[in-house]
Design a protein around this motif. Structure first.
Motif, PDB file in Angstrom:
ATOM      1  N   ASP A   1       9.552  -3.949 -12.887  1.00  0.00           N
ATOM      2  CA  ASP A   1       8.972  -3.891 -11.535  1.00  0.00           C
ATOM      3  C   ASP A   1       7.811  -4.866 -11.394  1.00  0.00           C
ATOM      4  OD1 ASP A   1      10.570  -2.054 -10.178  1.00  0.00           O
ATOM      5  OD2 ASP A   1       9.493  -0.338 -11.019  1.00  0.00           O
TER       6      ASP A   1
ATOM      7  N   ASN B   1       9.148  -8.408 -11.306  1.00  0.00           N
ATOM      8  CA  ASN B   1       9.693  -8.692  -9.969  1.00  0.00           C
ATOM      9  C   ASN B   1       8.580  -9.013  -8.980  1.00  0.00           C
ATOM     10  OD1 ASN B   1      12.181  -8.132 -11.031  1.00  0.00           O
ATOM     11  ND2 ASN B   1      12.336  -6.085 -10.128  1.00  0.00           N
TER      12      ASN B   1
ATOM     13  N   ARG C   1       6.502   4.848  -9.675  1.00  0.00           N
ATOM     14  CA  ARG C   1       7.416   5.195  -8.590  1.00  0.00           C
ATOM     15  C   ARG C   1       7.226   6.669  -8.296  1.00  0.00           C
ATOM     16  NH1 ARG C   1      11.559   1.902  -7.110  1.00  0.00           N
ATOM     17  NH2 ARG C   1      11.567  -0.125  -8.121  1.00  0.00           N
TER      18      ARG C   1
ATOM     19  N   GLN D   1       8.219   2.339  -5.386  1.00  0.00           N
ATOM     20  CA  GLN D   1       6.924   1.930  -5.947  1.00  0.00           C
ATOM     21  C   GLN D   1       5.843   2.410  -4.982  1.00  0.00           C
ATOM     22  OE1 GLN D   1       8.450  -2.200  -5.947  1.00  0.00           O
ATOM     23  NE2 GLN D   1       7.227  -2.456  -7.799  1.00  0.00           N
TER      24      GLN D   1
END
Lengths: 661, 661
Positions: free
Chosen positions: A14, A17, A320, A332
């Motif tokens: 995450d 990203n 999350r 998230q």
């Protein structure tokens, strides 16, 4: 090559990203944030050098230690640092030293913090050449360790009430230092508790029964070999506090304790053998140290806030929780508008405060230069401004840090997040170096004078020139921010003039000005805040023009927009009460905030990456660069000293209750 | 006989002078504050009994101890308390127990806090008769010590994401408890770290591959004789936190750990030997525990705030600092308008929250009664309200406590003030038992439904009936507070309908409702706050009518006035943006605040005296009833463990630097 330079293989996906979303080069923003390529390069050099030196690290996280152990640990690192720091850094460069100390020591302080920050600089600024020759080198080498002993148990910001006396005894050419009452006990100086051999003592100078006011004295308090208090001295630690517990704040009292006459710091004022007194050439020289300390303080606060933002925003990308639509994946938490609203205004404030600190620091330098040429014109403006900045920045930074902490949910309450230390260190500054409310009222008195001048049609200095403007004309300048900045002016002008008029009205009913001022001090404090926020806003908006990189300037522009709209909305009642703005205008500001949040969202992680803080500096499991939060929370927890066997409370009290034997 | 009953000879003279100013009988206000003569009497009886029992005291202030020592100390007191408490108190009376625990333990918790607050009540409410027979008495006697294990490392308020499983194994008539991932590790339960032998575990019930959702299980985790974890269990302490460090919050993970089928708590749901599942008769029964816990929590917060106010207001009467007019005497800092503005709104909030807690507690009781008759009409209203109250009260109380702390200057930062503990305990509640932002958004969803009903012309329940009112008519009721309360209604209605309309507009552009709601969640959170403040304001204002004593009612009226005007001014932008109030109206509110501060000033010390908190409960040198602050700060400091000789950091690191030998 991605624009974000902090991506590594194996990181939390995450977070990776997020980093791929960066619309700007993190190296470019890091350069802007740290004030230029050279500074950033130097900082990284220092960090690399520290990385090579394992004896400058914590062996286990400080949170798992007792206060005495923590102090032992920072003292160990301090000693190692003093022995090696000149190998890799310029010890005369203040920014270098601050960076090193933050990296090695963290934000909970260390016993020699005041030695470095106050004792040595005071000797440098207030001792005469002979005294400097005698004491300074030993102080720099740590052969004598000192602090600055001013505040008394019963007397804080109001220096005129200080009771400690230094009475000149002509017959022996000595000063007799004395603590006449319990409330006169020196209280709070950092390092005094257990670590200092000396202090710079602030006491009333008495010669032939005449009080010449406060002067600084160089006073030995402990034996350098045994660390026992010298005869006539009572000294010790004042106990634990909300935070900053690696500093041993102390108390100190004297019973007719004698020091040689030449232990008064005599660069500015002098006392000669026959008891004649020479006053300092420019009485306001002492202010400049205060100005310098306050601009440092604002920089520290911006750094604490930057750390909190880095921790909380990275964690918000990793964490999350909850679904926006039932039955879909947990999102998230950074995707929630409420989370962005809690965090991004704090992110914008980091840049606003860094900018303000740089501006004030430059103004202070130029003011000191002017002073040395006998020109003290800007001193009053600058002093008042520094009071306001100190109050507004410490208050807002600590509030934003606690919001960042709460935005991390339960784990933000754990010391594993490091956010509790950041909060307690930050909020402490609301009180030390001038209690915030007192600071605001000092600025208010300056604003009162400015308002009077305006009323009389006299000329106003640049920082208060806006008082002479008009409130009913919204700026139509082309500058993107001109309109928003004119709103700030409107609020500041409105609040200052409102407080002023209320006060004048009372005066006209026969109330003395001091009391009329006091009767409206809440309004005056609000006026002082508005004046300060205007200054910060102006500086922050102006900063945009200095950024050459387009992508970074875009990001910066959004942060400025968010900052301006958010701070304005916090004071929105002052925009609408008199019809200056309409309901639709205010709604427009609100929408602009939400739009800014959306724009910042994809860059948020990359912005905090650009603070270029390494994991060792952040000291936070939640803020790790690699985003591997949960497994490391687990590892961190294993180190808790309560995970030992045979804990006393279990053995003595719980087992006897539960045991079936 | 003076009206203030807390005057004693030898007290600090400033404090005595304050007490002589009381315009009301402190006994009468104490009766009102504590909810009646009987309750006050009982409370005093309990306190006197504790006073006789030295083994329930701290031998030295807890601040001077390490975390392990603190836990040892509270455990010692706990064991003594469990052995003797039934001699002097009714252990089934929750208010008694809360008072005793606060007095003996303080606000930093103790290892069995969750045992008392959650474990035992859960057994009482969720175990069936046979299970109660088997476990409850041992739990009450502390022969088994438990906690409530729900939250997981990766999952907080969103219960639907909990991962821990309890899979029924028909072949052995057992459940197999398993922690499938690191994030599924139970994390945070108080007492779990080192003290519990058992937990009530919340896990997904799996039978024949079907997940029946979360259910509670009674799970032994440590050997009662050795305190070693049972095989298949990993358990320990999660380390230190911002506060509440006398609680050993822990972690817990299972590897295919087996418990008998009958260890599922089966009052509501059941699993039989053959694996057949019986659903609970009313699925919302579990809500009532939550409602109960939240109304308790509001009461605790009001008490923390009361303690902070008592400390800070007494100290502000003792502390003299600064002069209003140069050359006059230093004034009591309570004389500054800015100090009053920092403190008195918090003082008013104490009474507002006590009132709200009592109201909600009564509503909860009546709701539980209704539920037992199958009527769940008010459950949704009450649940939504309790979410809002939890969020608003914890947030505002912690903010007011930190203002009270800062209002004490430097000494408020010292643990000697006890204010840091009050703050860190209070602010922790912003996160636990439902993170505040999540709470506000739960209330917001309820308000969204109410706004929809209003839009559709459907009937509204009493708590949201105001949504159907009009904003353009200022109430002209005779009631003193009617106008102010109508302002609250205006704000709440405006914020709810604004958020609603924004959302609807997005829906009309094709956005799904869940996303349209999320896109305006900041506005919804603001709406939820305004709704909650309206409820608190209404209840607080109504309380005045129930007070029979004229003098106390006068004081109470002023506190309500201050509360209403202060909270309104905090939201003033919502009063002026649409022209609902004029600039002159707002100025009137502002003036009313300052007038209220003036009126409260002479009674301030007597009001906090009426909380009837003894020095042992306050644990604060600054808040001492006798006002002898400075000499006792000095005594307190002497006990700092850093005042021992031969401290390691001095011996190892400082002496070698400074020594001349």
């Amino acid at each position: 090559m991605p624009l974000n330079k902090y991506i590594q293989d194996g990181d939390n996906q995450d977070l990776t990203n997020e980093r791929f979303k960066a619309t700007f080069d993190t190296e470019h923003l890091a350069t802007v944030y740290h004030g230029g390529e050279e500074k950033l390069k130097k900082l990284r050099h220092i960090r690399n050098e520290i990385t090579k030196r394992g004896h400058l690290f914590d062996s286990i996280p400080s949170a798992h230690r007792t206060r005495a152990e923590k102090i032992e640990d920072v003292s160990r690192k301090l000693k190692n640092l003093m022995e090696t720091v000149s190998d890799f850094a310029d010890v005369t460069d203040n920014l270098d030293m601050v960076a090193i100390i933050r990296d090695v020591m963290g934000v909970d302080g260390f016993p020699l913090a005041l030695h470095t920050l106050m004792f040595v600089p005071t000797l440098q600024n207030q001792a005469d050449d002979e005294q400097i020759e005698e004491w300074l080198m030993e102080a720099i080498q740590g052969k004598i360790i000192g602090t600055y002993a001013q505040t008394e148990l019963g007397h804080g910001t109001n220096l005129s009430a200080i009771e400690t006396t230094a009475t000149f005894d002509k017959s022996t050419d000595e000063f007799v230092i004395h603590t006449p009452t319990t409330t006169a006990t020196k209280w709070w100086p950092g390092g005094l508790g257990t670590s200092c051999t000396h202090v710079v003592l602030v006491a009333n100078l008495i010669i032939d029964l005449k009080n010449y006011g406060l002067h600084p004295f160089f006073v030995p308090i402990r034996d350098r070999n045994t660390y026992l208090p010298l005869s006539g001295i009572s000294v010790g630690d004042i106990g634990s506090k909300m935070g900053v517990n690696c500093v041993d704040n102390g108390f100190l009292a004297f019973v007719n304790y004698r020091i040689p006459r030449r232990n008064m710091l005599m660069k500015h004022s002098k006392v000669s053998k026959d008891g004649s007194y020479t006053a300092p050439p420019h009485p306001k020289a002492a202010y400049t140290t205060m100005l310098y300390v306050r601009s440092e303080l604002i920089l520290h606060q911006s750094c604490y806030l930057a750390m909190a933002m880095a921790i909380s925003i990275r964690y918000s990308a990793v964490r999350r929780q909850g679904e926006i639509k039932a039955g879909t994946q947990e999102v998230q938490i950074l995707d929630y508008q409420t989370q962005q609203y809690r965090l991004f205004p704090g992110l914008a404030r980091v840049f606003a405060y860094v900018t303000a600190a740089a501006t004030v620091s430059a103004m202070t330098e130029s003011c000191i230069k002017d002073l040395s040429h006998g020109n003290s014109d800007v001193l009053a403006d600058l002093h008042a401004l520094s009071c306001g900045l100190k109050a507004v920045v410490t208050h807002q930074a600590s509030q934003s840090i606690d919001q960042a902490r709460q935005a991390c949910g339960g784990h933000g309450y754990s010391d594993a997040s490091y956010l509790p230390s950041l909060y307690t260190s930050s909020v402490g500054a609301c009180t030390y170096e001038g209690e915030n409310m007192v600071m605001l009222l000092q600025l208010a008195r300056y604003l009162m004078k400015a308002a009077t001048k305006k009323d009389e049609g006299a000329a106003l200095t640049p920082l208060v020139a806006y008082l002479g403007g008009k409130s009913d004309q919204i700026s139509t300048g082309n500058d993107k921010f001109a309109k928003l900045l004119s709103h700030f002016e409107h609020i500041a002008r409105r609040r200052v003039m409102h407080a002023y008029r209320q006060m004048i009205e009372e005066e006209q009913h026969g109330v003395e000005r001091d009391y009329a001022f006091a009767n409206h001090s809440v309004d005056w404090a609000k006026a002082a805040r508005a004046h300060t926020k205007l200054f910060i806003a102006n500086g922050f908006a102006a900063r945009v023009q200095t950024i050459s990189d387009d992508a970074v300037r875009d990001v910066f522009t959004t942060l400025v927009e968010l900052y301006l709209c958010y701070e304005l909305m916090e004071m929105a009642a002052d925009l609408t009460a008199d019809g200056y703005l309409s309901e639709a205008d205010v709604q427009q500001l609100r929408v602009q905030i939400y739009e800014s949040l959306k724009k910042i969202r994809p860059n948020a992680v990359s912005i905090v990456d650009s603070f270029d803080l390494c994991d060792r500096e952040l000291r936070s499991v939640l803020g790790r660069r690699d985003g591997h939060v949960y497994e490391n929370l687990y590892k961190w927890a294993q180190l808790s000293p309560l995970n030992q066997k045979n804990l006393p409370h279990v053995e003595k009290y719980l087992k006897p209750m539960t045991s079936k034997l």
